[in-house]
Every structure is written in structure tokens, then in C-alpha cells.
Design a protein around this motif. Structure first.
Motif, PDB file in Angstrom:
ATOM      1  N   LYS A  87       0.758  -1.262  -0.100  1.00 38.64           N
ATOM      2  CA  LYS A  87      -0.040  -0.003  -0.070  1.00 38.64           C
ATOM      3  C   LYS A  87       0.954   1.288  -0.095  1.00 38.64           C
ATOM      4  CE  LYS A  87      -0.973   2.495   2.947  1.00 38.64           C
ATOM      5  NZ  LYS A  87      -1.829   2.703   4.005  1.00 38.64           N
TER       6      LYS A  87
ATOM      7  N   GLU B  57      -8.994   0.816   0.496  1.00 36.59           N
ATOM      8  CA  GLU B  57      -8.132   0.463   1.583  1.00 36.59           C
ATOM      9  C   GLU B  57      -8.681   0.848   2.779  1.00 36.59           C
ATOM     10  OE1 GLU B  57      -3.463  -0.035   3.339  1.00 36.59           O
ATOM     11  OE2 GLU B  57      -4.052   2.141   2.134  1.00 36.59           O
TER      12      GLU B  57
ATOM     13  N   HIS C 195      -1.783   0.245   7.327  1.00 35.44           N
ATOM     14  CA  HIS C 195      -2.791  -0.858   6.462  1.00 35.44           C
ATOM     15  C   HIS C 195      -3.453  -1.578   7.427  1.00 35.44           C
ATOM     16  CE1 HIS C 195      -4.056  -3.496   3.722  1.00 35.44           C
ATOM     17  NE2 HIS C 195      -3.280  -4.511   4.460  1.00 35.44           N
TER      18      HIS C 195
ATOM     19  N   LEU D 107      -7.324  -4.445   2.529  1.00 35.38           N
ATOM     20  CA  LEU D 107      -7.505  -4.009   1.135  1.00 35.38           C
ATOM     21  C   LEU D 107      -8.542  -4.952   0.406  1.00 35.38           C
ATOM     22  CD1 LEU D 107      -6.470  -2.371  -1.651  1.00 35.38           C
ATOM     23  CD2 LEU D 107      -4.884  -4.143  -1.840  1.00 35.38           C
TER      24      LEU D 107
END
Length: 283
Positions: free
Chosen positions: A62, A145, A168, A171
Motif C-alpha cells: 500500500k 483500503e 494498513h 484491502l
């Protein structure tokens, strides 16, 4: 880590990050920890190695804070990157509607980000141009995301965001649009930069954005990441099949279980013209 002045080493930082993730607890680091972004990336790569050794599988990356319009809000003034895992990835089946259900369990203060996701056909050559980069792409998709942070109220430094997995969480990748052979790279770049998106939460328009928000376009954001990854000591090499999500086209919006979010895309030209809106329901 016992005190902010303890100057923790990487092993201490890795232990803290791992504990926060597994126990869904906040990190209580001072603003001086980690001391600098290079140490944060070394920490993130050590966490990646430990998770991989434990059987988890990285599937891509990401890229965050490519959207310059949100830099002042988060006080992070440059892009960062982190690892995407098989366990954090959901891909919508092409034979089904472009929608999915995601669990927010285990995430801290989650937010949704509408993004453009790339899948590599092959590793782009070192020092590649935008045209060479486009040639290395297999397909493009619209995705979300779900970012989160172990720092309360989303207050962190750039180094802390990097060490915290690049923020993160999850996703979600929607239906892919494959690059047609012979597609003009310049047209692909312009098409994705010109994409416009509307983001809705429970049917209410929350935000609007454009592809140009992310470093002038998703392909440009991808190129920035490719160069930054290769410049990071100890970083893994890119390979065929890697997924790379290139940053939010709008601001990041808080989400909670029970909500349904969807997007609407307006775009023309190669690739972008084939992207469709995506729906996600949170549990």
C-alpha cells in the motif's frame, strides 16, 4: 519499552508493534519514537520478516499519503508505503457483483479510502519511465483500503505511521480492467489521472475526488513508490503478481460495523473508462 528516553532498538519496536496488532491495543510511544523514518522502515521490514517467518504471505504494497490535499490534516507531508498481506486482502470475484462484506474486527479507529490498485505483470525495469511502468502492469482495479492506526485519535508522526504497518488494515479489490495490448501509455496515464469519484456512506455523499489528487495521477504515484521501494535498504524486490494500491482519492472517512459504503466513478479512456463503482458492507 519503559520510557520515552529509552531509545529502543528495532527488536523493542517490533515487539511493541506486534503486541499492539495482536492485542488491538494502542501504541504509547513518544513523538520521538521511532527517531527517524529510516529506522521506521527498518522496523516495518523486521515486522514483515517476522510475520513471513510465522507463515503469513505478503501479496503486495500500500502507498499512503500520496494525496497532497490531506497532508495538513494528518501532518504527514510525503508518501509512505507498507505491506499488504494475504490475510488482509479480499478480491471480488469477477463473476459476481462488484461488492463485498468486510469485518472490522481487530482494527483500531478504521477509515475507508477509495483507491486505484495495480497488479504487476512483471517487475518494471530500474529507472523506468511512465511508459515502461505501464507496460509492466497486468491490470488495474478500483478498490478500498481500510486504514487504521494504533495511535489514538490519528495523531502520529510520519515515522510512526511507517512503523505501524503504513496504517494498513484491509484491502478490498474490485473487478479488474486488463491493459489491452498496444494501449498508448500516455492515454492510460491521462485517463487514470482524469478519473473522478464520489464516495457515499449509507447512501449519503461523503466526499469527491479525482485521480490527479494522488501525486498527479495513480500511475505517477505508482512510479514514485517503485523508486522509493528500491531506495529503501533491505526492501524486497518487486515481482509479477504484486498488488499495489496507490493512495486515497478523497479524504479517509471513519467507518463502523453496520454501515454500507459505495462509490460512483466517472472516467473515459483506456483502463479508467472500464472501472466501476464498488460497494462494501462492514460487519
Amino acid at each position: 519499552m519503559n520510557t520515552p528516553a529509552s531509545h529502543p532498538d528495532i527488536q523493542d519496536l517490533v515487539a511493541d508493534v506486534t503486541r499492539a496488532r495482536l492485542q488491538v491495543q494502542p501504541l504509547s510511544w513518544s513523538s520521538e519514537v521511532p527517531a527517524e523514518v529510516p529506522l521506521a522502515y527498518a522496523t516495518a521490514l523486521a515486522v514483515r520478516a517476522a510475520r513471513s517467518a510465522g507463515g503469513e504471505r505478503p501479496v503486495g504494497y500500500k502507498v499512503g499519503f500520496t494525496n497532497r490535499t490531506i497532508w495538513p490534516r494528518y501532518e504527514v507531508y510525503g508518501p509512505i508505503w507498507g505491506t499488504v498481506w494475504h490475510s488482509t486482502l479480499t478480491v471480488v470475484d469477477e463473476s459476481t457483483p462488484n461488492e463485498a462484506v468486510l469485518s472490522l474486527q481487530g482494527l483500531c479507529e478504521p477509515r475507508i479510502e477509495p483507491e486505484v490498485v495495480f497488479c504487476l505483470r512483471e517487475a518494471p525495469p530500474p529507472g523506468c519511465s511512465l511508459a515502461q511502468l505501464v507496460a509492466a502492469v497486468d491490470w488495474v482495479a478500483h478498490g478500498y483500503e481500510i486504514v487504521h492506526t494504533h495511535f489514538p485519535a490519528w495523531k502520529f508522526t510520519a515515522a510512526q505511521a511507517v512503523a505501524d504497518g503504513g496504517l494498513h488494515g484491509l484491502l478490498l479489490v474490485g473487478h479488474p480492467v486488463r491493459l489491452e495490448a498496444g494501449a498508448a501509455p500516455e492515454a492510460v496515464v491521462a485517463s487514470l489521472a482524469g478519473l473522478r469519484i464520489k464516495l457515499y456512506g449509507d447512501g449519503v455523499l461523503k466526499d469527491e475526488g479525482t485521480g490527479a489528487n494522488v501525486l498527479d495521477g495513480p500511475v505517477q504515484a505508482l512510479l514514485h513508490f517503485v523508486n522509493e521501494l528500491r531506495a529503501t535498504p533491505g526492501a524486497p524486490a518487486l515481482q509479477a503478481g504484486d498488488l499495489i494500491t496507490t493512495g486515497t482519492l478523497t479524504d479517509a472517512w471513519p467507518v463502523e460495523a453496520g454501515q454500507t459504503w459505495h462509490s460512483a466513478i466517472e472516467a473515459t479512456g483506456p483502463v479508467a473508462g472500464g472501472l466501476k463503482g464498488l460497494t462494501v458492507r462492514f460487519e
